[in-house]
Scaffold this motif. Sequence first.
Motif, PDB file in Angstrom:
ATOM      1  N   THR A 108      54.782  34.980  24.326  1.00  0.00           N
ATOM      2  CA  THR A 108      54.076  36.081  24.975  1.00  0.00           C
ATOM      3  C   THR A 108      52.832  35.563  25.677  1.00  0.00           C
ATOM      4  O   THR A 108      52.066  34.781  25.106  1.00  0.00           O
ATOM      5  N   GLY A 109      52.618  35.998  26.909  1.00  0.00           N
ATOM      6  CA  GLY A 109      51.387  35.751  27.642  1.00  0.00           C
ATOM      7  C   GLY A 109      50.610  37.043  27.757  1.00  0.00           C
ATOM      8  O   GLY A 109      51.189  38.095  28.043  1.00  0.00           O
ATOM      9  N   HIS A 110      49.290  36.990  27.534  1.00  0.00           N
ATOM     10  CA  HIS A 110      48.476  38.209  27.503  1.00  0.00           C
ATOM     11  C   HIS A 110      47.136  37.934  28.170  1.00  0.00           C
ATOM     12  O   HIS A 110      46.481  36.929  27.885  1.00  0.00           O
ATOM     13  N   THR A 111      46.737  38.811  29.090  1.00  0.00           N
ATOM     14  CA  THR A 111      45.399  38.782  29.661  1.00  0.00           C
ATOM     15  C   THR A 111      44.859  40.203  29.692  1.00  0.00           C
ATOM     16  O   THR A 111      45.600  41.173  29.581  1.00  0.00           O
ATOM     17  N   ARG A 112      43.544  40.303  29.881  1.00  0.00           N
ATOM     18  CA  ARG A 112      42.876  41.598  29.958  1.00  0.00           C
ATOM     19  C   ARG A 112      42.003  41.632  31.207  1.00  0.00           C
ATOM     20  O   ARG A 112      41.393  40.618  31.564  1.00  0.00           O
ATOM     21  N   PHE A 113      41.944  42.789  31.869  1.00  0.00           N
ATOM     22  CA  PHE A 113      41.207  42.880  33.125  1.00  0.00           C
ATOM     23  C   PHE A 113      40.281  44.094  33.155  1.00  0.00           C
ATOM     24  O   PHE A 113      40.121  44.761  34.182  1.00  0.00           O
ATOM     25  N   ALA A 114      39.655  44.380  32.016  1.00  0.00           N
ATOM     26  CA  ALA A 114      38.710  45.491  31.932  1.00  0.00           C
ATOM     27  C   ALA A 114      37.579  45.284  32.928  1.00  0.00           C
ATOM     28  O   ALA A 114      37.069  44.174  33.102  1.00  0.00           O
ATOM     29  N   GLY A 115      37.177  46.359  33.596  1.00  0.00           N
ATOM     30  CA  GLY A 115      36.100  46.287  34.570  1.00  0.00           C
ATOM     31  C   GLY A 115      36.558  46.044  35.985  1.00  0.00           C
ATOM     32  O   GLY A 115      35.739  46.006  36.914  1.00  0.00           O
ATOM     33  N   SER A 116      37.862  45.887  36.197  1.00  0.00           N
ATOM     34  CA  SER A 116      38.372  45.664  37.550  1.00  0.00           C
ATOM     35  C   SER A 116      38.267  46.938  38.383  1.00  0.00           C
ATOM     36  O   SER A 116      38.407  48.048  37.860  1.00  0.00           O
ATOM     37  N   PRO A 117      38.060  46.794  39.704  1.00  0.00           N
ATOM     38  CA  PRO A 117      38.091  47.965  40.584  1.00  0.00           C
ATOM     39  C   PRO A 117      39.458  48.623  40.580  1.00  0.00           C
ATOM     40  O   PRO A 117      40.467  47.995  40.210  1.00  0.00           O
ATOM     41  N   ALA A 118      39.513  49.865  41.002  1.00  0.00           N
ATOM     42  CA  ALA A 118      40.758  50.642  40.951  1.00  0.00           C
ATOM     43  C   ALA A 118      41.883  49.976  41.736  1.00  0.00           C
ATOM     44  O   ALA A 118      43.030  49.905  41.259  1.00  0.00           O
ATOM     45  N   ASN A 119      41.595  49.479  42.936  1.00  0.00           N
ATOM     46  CA  ASN A 119      42.651  48.859  43.743  1.00  0.00           C
ATOM     47  C   ASN A 119      43.155  47.564  43.115  1.00  0.00           C
ATOM     48  O   ASN A 119      44.335  47.225  43.230  1.00  0.00           O
ATOM     49  N   ARG A 120      42.262  46.822  42.457  1.00  0.00           N
ATOM     50  CA  ARG A 120      42.690  45.594  41.775  1.00  0.00           C
ATOM     51  C   ARG A 120      43.635  45.938  40.632  1.00  0.00           C
ATOM     52  O   ARG A 120      44.667  45.286  40.441  1.00  0.00           O
ATOM     53  N   LYS A 121      43.295  46.963  39.862  1.00  0.00           N
ATOM     54  CA  LYS A 121      44.170  47.394  38.769  1.00  0.00           C
ATOM     55  C   LYS A 121      45.528  47.830  39.305  1.00  0.00           C
ATOM     56  O   LYS A 121      46.576  47.511  38.724  1.00  0.00           O
ATOM     57  N   HIS A 122      45.501  48.564  40.410  1.00  0.00           N
ATOM     58  CA  HIS A 122      46.756  49.009  41.014  1.00  0.00           C
ATOM     59  C   HIS A 122      47.619  47.815  41.411  1.00  0.00           C
ATOM     60  O   HIS A 122      48.828  47.769  41.127  1.00  0.00           O
ATOM     61  N   ASN A 123      47.017  46.829  42.074  1.00  0.00           N
ATOM     62  CA  ASN A 123      47.766  45.666  42.538  1.00  0.00           C
ATOM     63  C   ASN A 123      48.326  44.851  41.381  1.00  0.00           C
ATOM     64  O   ASN A 123      49.420  44.286  41.479  1.00  0.00           O
ATOM     65  N   ILE A 124      47.585  44.771  40.293  1.00  0.00           N
ATOM     66  CA  ILE A 124      48.085  44.061  39.107  1.00  0.00           C
ATOM     67  C   ILE A 124      49.342  44.746  38.585  1.00  0.00           C
ATOM     68  O   ILE A 124      50.345  44.097  38.267  1.00  0.00           O
ATOM     69  N   GLY A 125      49.298  46.081  38.509  1.00  0.00           N
ATOM     70  CA  GLY A 125      50.468  46.813  38.036  1.00  0.00           C
ATOM     71  C   GLY A 125      51.681  46.602  38.918  1.00  0.00           C
ATOM     72  O   GLY A 125      52.803  46.411  38.429  1.00  0.00           O
ATOM     73  N   VAL A 126      51.469  46.620  40.239  1.00  0.00           N
ATOM     74  CA  VAL A 126      52.578  46.395  41.175  1.00  0.00           C
ATOM     75  C   VAL A 126      53.117  44.979  41.021  1.00  0.00           C
ATOM     76  O   VAL A 126      54.334  44.754  40.953  1.00  0.00           O
ATOM     77  N   GLY A 127      52.212  44.000  40.963  1.00  0.00           N
ATOM     78  CA  GLY A 127      52.644  42.614  40.851  1.00  0.00           C
ATOM     79  C   GLY A 127      53.398  42.330  39.568  1.00  0.00           C
ATOM     80  O   GLY A 127      54.443  41.657  39.580  1.00  0.00           O
TER      81      GLY A 127
END
Length: 350
Positions: A108-127
């Motif tokens: 399992t690979g795990h990272t966290r991206f708390a504090g990211s702007p809304a568009n960055r979070k969106h792009n992470i989900g799409v990717g």
Amino acid sequence: AVSSGELPLSLEISPVKLAQFLKDAKVTESLEQKAEDVRIFKNAEDKIEIHGRGYSGHAIALDALVNRVNNALNRAKDTVEIPLIEVPYSLDIAPDLQEMGVKELIATGHTRFAGSPANRKHNIGVGVSKYNGVLIAPGETFSFNKNLGMVDGTTGYKKELVIKPEGTIPEYGGGLCQVSTTLYRAALYAGLPIKERAPHSYAVTYYSQVGGHGIDATIYPPSRDLKFTNDTSSPLLINSFVDGDNAYFKFYGTKDSRTVTLEGPYISNKRSALVDALLVYDQNLKPGEKKQVEKAHGGFDALWYRYITRGGETKKEEIVSKYRATQNKFLTGDKPKEESAQAAEVNPFE
């Protein structure tokens, strides 16, 4: 008082009534969590579907709690810590996939991206969604960029402002390095040979939220890619998903004798932050207006060791990441005289 010859008094709580009390007081509701099972199968269109995320649950260890409460009652203790036990999730993989070699969780690979702007979070989900259900054949060298595909508005991405030599412009795909970093960590923990990987030019705080600095992987098609080889004897199935501010990549396949351990990070060669501020013209700002987009931070080197043990032999690998020092960065409505010389090289996918 207890007279001579009598047994000492002992207080005991009813397990049934204790369980009911925990339920009525909503202690059970707040502490217990159901396991989230996983089911993997092929649908009618012969495509692999993965239902569930494979989370273990937690339950109150009632027998142990009863013993602790009884002990507290008879020793006049004021508090009791409620013990919890792990409830493992179940893994149901269809027989045809098991015959292919997709039998169990490998890594399992795990990272966290708390504090990211809304568009960055969106792009992470799409990717992240681009890789869910992908099979990596035995012997295949997997390319992150090849499987990523086009990055633009037609493939679901949003724009993020990026500082470039020509100014501050919006580009699609900001945040995709979070995806490649998460996949890289899954490959590391699976013990797979890493064929191509580059750390970020400077330390990005998002990637240190889990594990610390030094195990990130930047990508920027077509110049930078993440590649690793499936050197197991069976296919590896990727299960990738986002849960809140967390990204996960899970590999399902067939385990062999290898065991993997990561050790680090060891930080060295610390360098002070740069003093001179970086000014980048932004036509959307008024003359005299200035907006800080990044704070100065020091540079350093991060070292990790990966130990892969197989057949009684242990192989030791070094993972080296060198991060440069940065300066305060500002957007300004006043165009600098030597803007091109001051602008920094930036990967918009970071």
